[in-house]
Scaffold this motif. Sequence first.
Motif, PDB file in Angstrom:
ATOM      1  N   ARG A 195      46.305 -18.560  21.241  1.00 30.57           N
ATOM      2  CA  ARG A 195      46.769 -18.683  20.197  1.00 30.57           C
ATOM      3  C   ARG A 195      48.404 -18.818  19.824  1.00 30.57           C
ATOM      4  O   ARG A 195      48.883 -19.219  18.835  1.00 30.57           O
ATOM      5  N   THR A 196      48.963 -18.563  21.135  1.00 28.11           N
ATOM      6  CA  THR A 196      50.705 -18.642  20.943  1.00 28.11           C
ATOM      7  C   THR A 196      50.783 -20.169  20.986  1.00 28.11           C
ATOM      8  O   THR A 196      51.869 -20.791  20.284  1.00 28.11           O
ATOM      9  N   ILE A 197      49.886 -21.195  21.472  1.00 25.66           N
ATOM     10  CA  ILE A 197      50.020 -22.600  21.578  1.00 25.66           C
ATOM     11  C   ILE A 197      50.252 -22.694  19.663  1.00 25.66           C
ATOM     12  O   ILE A 197      50.820 -23.813  19.556  1.00 25.66           O
ATOM     13  N   ASP A 198      49.240 -22.192  19.070  1.00 24.86           N
ATOM     14  CA  ASP A 198      49.117 -22.805  17.717  1.00 24.86           C
ATOM     15  C   ASP A 198      50.429 -22.330  17.060  1.00 24.86           C
ATOM     16  O   ASP A 198      50.873 -23.214  16.322  1.00 24.86           O
ATOM     17  N   VAL A 199      51.006 -21.034  17.229  1.00 29.13           N
ATOM     18  CA  VAL A 199      52.462 -20.955  16.848  1.00 29.13           C
ATOM     19  C   VAL A 199      53.380 -21.938  17.352  1.00 29.13           C
ATOM     20  O   VAL A 199      54.453 -22.332  16.643  1.00 29.13           O
ATOM     21  N   HIS A 200      53.515 -22.190  18.375  1.00 31.26           N
ATOM     22  CA  HIS A 200      54.468 -23.140  18.985  1.00 31.26           C
ATOM     23  C   HIS A 200      54.174 -24.562  18.273  1.00 31.26           C
ATOM     24  O   HIS A 200      55.222 -25.236  17.805  1.00 31.26           O
ATOM     25  N   ILE A 201      52.935 -24.891  18.013  1.00 29.82           N
ATOM     26  CA  ILE A 201      52.627 -26.313  17.477  1.00 29.82           C
ATOM     27  C   ILE A 201      53.194 -26.265  15.861  1.00 29.82           C
ATOM     28  O   ILE A 201      53.631 -27.486  15.377  1.00 29.82           O
ATOM     29  N   ARG A 202      53.173 -25.057  15.328  1.00 30.51           N
ATOM     30  CA  ARG A 202      53.419 -25.036  14.045  1.00 30.51           C
ATOM     31  C   ARG A 202      54.949 -25.088  13.882  1.00 30.51           C
ATOM     32  O   ARG A 202      55.180 -25.783  12.876  1.00 30.51           O
ATOM     33  N   SER A 203      55.675 -24.520  14.719  1.00 27.19           N
ATOM     34  CA  SER A 203      57.097 -24.522  14.721  1.00 27.19           C
ATOM     35  C   SER A 203      57.310 -25.925  15.035  1.00 27.19           C
ATOM     36  O   SER A 203      58.330 -26.584  14.266  1.00 27.19           O
ATOM     37  N   LEU A 204      56.945 -26.672  16.132  1.00 25.23           N
ATOM     38  CA  LEU A 204      57.062 -27.987  16.527  1.00 25.23           C
ATOM     39  C   LEU A 204      56.904 -28.735  15.274  1.00 25.23           C
ATOM     40  O   LEU A 204      57.724 -29.956  15.089  1.00 25.23           O
ATOM     41  N   ARG A 205      55.818 -28.947  14.675  1.00 21.69           N
ATOM     42  CA  ARG A 205      55.565 -29.703  13.340  1.00 21.69           C
ATOM     43  C   ARG A 205      56.570 -29.663  12.207  1.00 21.69           C
ATOM     44  O   ARG A 205      57.072 -30.439  11.771  1.00 21.69           O
ATOM     45  N   LYS A 206      56.928 -28.381  12.156  1.00 16.94           N
ATOM     46  CA  LYS A 206      58.109 -28.052  11.144  1.00 16.94           C
ATOM     47  C   LYS A 206      59.407 -28.917  11.387  1.00 16.94           C
ATOM     48  O   LYS A 206      60.032 -29.474  10.518  1.00 16.94           O
ATOM     49  N   LYS A 207      59.805 -28.764  12.757  1.00 15.36           N
ATOM     50  CA  LYS A 207      60.784 -29.605  13.285  1.00 15.36           C
ATOM     51  C   LYS A 207      60.847 -31.090  13.402  1.00 15.36           C
ATOM     52  O   LYS A 207      61.677 -31.947  12.853  1.00 15.36           O
ATOM     53  N   LEU A 208      59.661 -31.667  13.358  1.00 16.43           N
ATOM     54  CA  LEU A 208      59.342 -33.176  13.555  1.00 16.43           C
ATOM     55  C   LEU A 208      59.239 -33.761  11.969  1.00 16.43           C
ATOM     56  O   LEU A 208      59.563 -34.906  11.926  1.00 16.43           O
ATOM     57  N   ALA A 209      59.368 -32.777  11.067  1.00 10.80           N
ATOM     58  CA  ALA A 209      59.407 -33.247   9.503  1.00 10.80           C
ATOM     59  C   ALA A 209      58.522 -34.213   9.307  1.00 10.80           C
ATOM     60  O   ALA A 209      57.311 -34.224   9.299  1.00 10.80           O
ATOM     61  N   ALA A 210      58.925 -35.603   8.827  1.00 10.08           N
ATOM     62  CA  ALA A 210      58.130 -36.698   8.467  1.00 10.08           C
ATOM     63  C   ALA A 210      57.232 -37.429   9.414  1.00 10.08           C
ATOM     64  O   ALA A 210      56.445 -37.923   9.185  1.00 10.08           O
ATOM     65  N   HIS A 211      57.672 -36.743  10.736  1.00 10.44           N
ATOM     66  CA  HIS A 211      56.780 -37.153  12.084  1.00 10.44           C
ATOM     67  C   HIS A 211      55.868 -36.109  12.221  1.00 10.44           C
ATOM     68  O   HIS A 211      54.895 -36.101  13.286  1.00 10.44           O
ATOM     69  N   ALA A 212      55.613 -34.936  11.515  1.00  9.63           N
ATOM     70  CA  ALA A 212      54.735 -33.862  11.826  1.00  9.63           C
ATOM     71  C   ALA A 212      53.388 -34.019  11.959  1.00  9.63           C
ATOM     72  O   ALA A 212      52.471 -33.740  12.709  1.00  9.63           O
ATOM     73  N   ASP A 213      52.769 -35.328  11.224  1.00  9.79           N
ATOM     74  CA  ASP A 213      51.204 -35.660  11.091  1.00  9.79           C
ATOM     75  C   ASP A 213      50.986 -36.341  12.299  1.00  9.79           C
ATOM     76  O   ASP A 213      49.926 -36.888  12.676  1.00  9.79           O
ATOM     77  N   LEU A 214      51.886 -36.555  13.189  1.00 10.97           N
ATOM     78  CA  LEU A 214      51.750 -37.449  14.521  1.00 10.97           C
ATOM     79  C   LEU A 214      51.000 -36.439  15.711  1.00 10.97           C
ATOM     80  O   LEU A 214      50.008 -37.075  16.315  1.00 10.97           O
ATOM     81  N   ILE A 215      51.128 -35.233  15.051  1.00 10.00           N
ATOM     82  CA  ILE A 215      50.487 -34.072  15.949  1.00 10.00           C
ATOM     83  C   ILE A 215      49.120 -33.667  15.210  1.00 10.00           C
ATOM     84  O   ILE A 215      49.350 -33.173  14.232  1.00 10.00           O
ATOM     85  N   GLN A 216      48.023 -34.117  15.856  1.00  9.50           N
ATOM     86  CA  GLN A 216      46.746 -33.898  15.062  1.00  9.50           C
ATOM     87  C   GLN A 216      46.168 -32.734  15.556  1.00  9.50           C
ATOM     88  O   GLN A 216      45.950 -32.694  16.927  1.00  9.50           O
ATOM     89  N   THR A 217      45.353 -32.053  14.812  1.00  9.36           N
ATOM     90  CA  THR A 217      44.341 -30.934  15.294  1.00  9.36           C
ATOM     91  C   THR A 217      43.021 -31.458  15.490  1.00  9.36           C
ATOM     92  O   THR A 217      42.508 -32.386  14.706  1.00  9.36           O
ATOM     93  N   VAL A 218      42.600 -31.344  16.628  1.00  5.81           N
ATOM     94  CA  VAL A 218      41.086 -31.569  17.034  1.00  5.81           C
ATOM     95  C   VAL A 218      40.310 -30.323  17.077  1.00  5.81           C
ATOM     96  O   VAL A 218      40.218 -29.634  17.963  1.00  5.81           O
ATOM     97  N   ARG A 219      39.522 -30.438  16.043  1.00  8.28           N
ATOM     98  CA  ARG A 219      38.774 -29.438  15.761  1.00  8.28           C
ATOM     99  C   ARG A 219      37.857 -28.669  17.024  1.00  8.28           C
ATOM    100  O   ARG A 219      37.012 -29.693  17.488  1.00  8.28           O
ATOM    101  N   GLY A 220      37.706 -27.414  16.900  1.00 10.73           N
ATOM    102  CA  GLY A 220      37.130 -26.891  18.178  1.00 10.73           C
ATOM    103  C   GLY A 220      37.622 -27.067  19.607  1.00 10.73           C
ATOM    104  O   GLY A 220      37.035 -26.784  20.568  1.00 10.73           O
ATOM    105  N   ILE A 221      38.662 -27.920  19.823  1.00  9.62           N
ATOM    106  CA  ILE A 221      39.419 -28.381  20.887  1.00  9.62           C
ATOM    107  C   ILE A 221      40.616 -27.801  21.140  1.00  9.62           C
ATOM    108  O   ILE A 221      41.172 -27.089  21.878  1.00  9.62           O
ATOM    109  N   GLY A 222      41.610 -28.529  20.248  1.00 13.56           N
ATOM    110  CA  GLY A 222      43.140 -28.190  20.587  1.00 13.56           C
ATOM    111  C   GLY A 222      44.001 -29.327  19.546  1.00 13.56           C
ATOM    112  O   GLY A 222      43.683 -29.344  18.486  1.00 13.56           O
ATOM    113  N   TYR A 223      44.628 -30.239  20.176  1.00 13.63           N
ATOM    114  CA  TYR A 223      45.737 -30.971  19.437  1.00 13.63           C
ATOM    115  C   TYR A 223      45.722 -32.254  20.284  1.00 13.63           C
ATOM    116  O   TYR A 223      45.486 -32.352  21.791  1.00 13.63           O
TER     117      TYR A 223
END
Length: 234
Positions: A195-223
């Motif tokens: 779950r720490t990975i989820d926290v890192h990803i959340r912070s990373l998406r925030k910093k990517l701003a307009a490019h945040a949607d490039l990191i996609q969540t894959v349900r039941g798997i990861g990113y």
Amino acid sequence: MAKASILIVEDDPSLGEVLDYNLRQEGYQVDLSRDGQQGLRHAREHCPDLIVLDLMLPMIDGLEVCRQLRADPNTKDLSILMLTARSEESDELVGFTVGADDYVTKPFSVKVLLQRINALLRRKDKGNADREILVSQGIMIDRVRHRATAGGIALDLTPSEFGLLSALIRQPGRAFSRAELIDSALGDDAIVLERTIDVHIRSLRKKLAAHADLIQTVRGIGYRLRDPTDLVLT
């Protein structure tokens, strides 16, 4: 060869002495500061390889110490492991957002803490050894200079966020499980909860701003990083 230098910033005398003793037993060069102001000054003057930073400190709290170190070009790349008695995910997110590389809640096993410290230092060594530039969909990562940009704008990433983005950008479109991201981005010797990975990803998406949607969540798997070919599909 001398081992890495570690700065402990901890106001609890007994805990500070325990950490000081155990780290010295492992061969590390250790310094101990009792408050945030002293710790910040020491970090700026000596630039240790890693800082074990308590969250609740007199003078200046750990979050502000971390924030100021990341804002300083001379200390922004220091590895920071934060200690705290708190355990809520929101507190972890705040710690990672201001730049902590790892987060350990009290009480903890000294053996586990040593493993986390070793993992952070190995990740740092591995990152320094890598020599390549990765580019995809407006994101550029220069592993030689440890720099990243999105749309030409510099990203202020922690080493953990840098490792995650590097792993994702290497194979756009590939779905990584959280366990795979721990191994690929943080090192197979890292002691990290999934779950720490989820926290890192959340912070990373925030910093990517307009490019945040490039990191996609894959349900039941990861990113995954969005596959560039998806952009031309109708």
